[in-house]
Design an enzyme around this catalytic site. Sequence first.
Site, PDB file in Angstrom:
ATOM      1  N   CYS A  49      60.389 -36.704  24.744  1.00 43.36           N
ATOM      2  CA  CYS A  49      59.172 -36.094  25.294  1.00 43.36           C
ATOM      3  C   CYS A  49      58.899 -36.555  26.721  1.00 43.36           C
ATOM      4  O   CYS A  49      58.551 -35.756  27.587  1.00 43.36           O
ATOM      5  CB  CYS A  49      57.967 -36.324  24.377  1.00 43.36           C
TER       6      CYS A  49
ATOM      7  N   HIS B  21      53.502 -39.469  21.957  1.00 46.36           N
ATOM      8  CA  HIS B  21      54.040 -38.148  22.301  1.00 46.36           C
ATOM      9  C   HIS B  21      53.291 -37.613  23.512  1.00 46.36           C
ATOM     10  O   HIS B  21      52.114 -37.914  23.702  1.00 46.36           O
ATOM     11  CB  HIS B  21      53.896 -37.193  21.113  1.00 46.36           C
TER      12      HIS B  21
ATOM     13  N   HIS C 291      56.539 -29.173  25.549  1.00 40.20           N
ATOM     14  CA  HIS C 291      56.927 -30.530  25.166  1.00 40.20           C
ATOM     15  C   HIS C 291      58.277 -30.507  24.473  1.00 40.20           C
ATOM     16  O   HIS C 291      58.736 -29.472  23.996  1.00 40.20           O
ATOM     17  CB  HIS C 291      55.861 -31.168  24.256  1.00 40.20           C
TER      18      HIS C 291
END
Length: 130
Positions: free
Chosen positions: A29, A81, A93
Amino acid sequence: SEVKLDSVVNQVIGTPYLYGGTTTSGFDCSGFILYVLKKFNVDDLPRTSQSQAKVGTPVAKENLRPGDLVFFNTFGKGISHAGIYIGDDQFAHSSSKGVRVSSLSESYYQDRYVTARRVVDQKSYLQMAK
């Protein structure tokens, strides 16, 4: 040779998830964020989502604009994240399913949202949005 955020993201949609990955053969990420923002001359970002969440200026969710970074707590242990806001409640993402676009109002992400940061200067932002 103006680059648009949408086109940079669209070119890598579906790129597989790779832990530690920062290239088009695979991203994690934070590696995805590094790759995309480098196209807009942001090349001094830290490597992990935890450290990326500490740079730039905090932005309220209702003031998000394309290029802002959004951060989530997906493991219950602080930020784990991150993604890039692309407008209209959507963020891009690299998740376990690869690079994709999700909605901030999806219950999974809404419940785990922590903070957002603006790391892109006004000039690069205007370039992204054209």
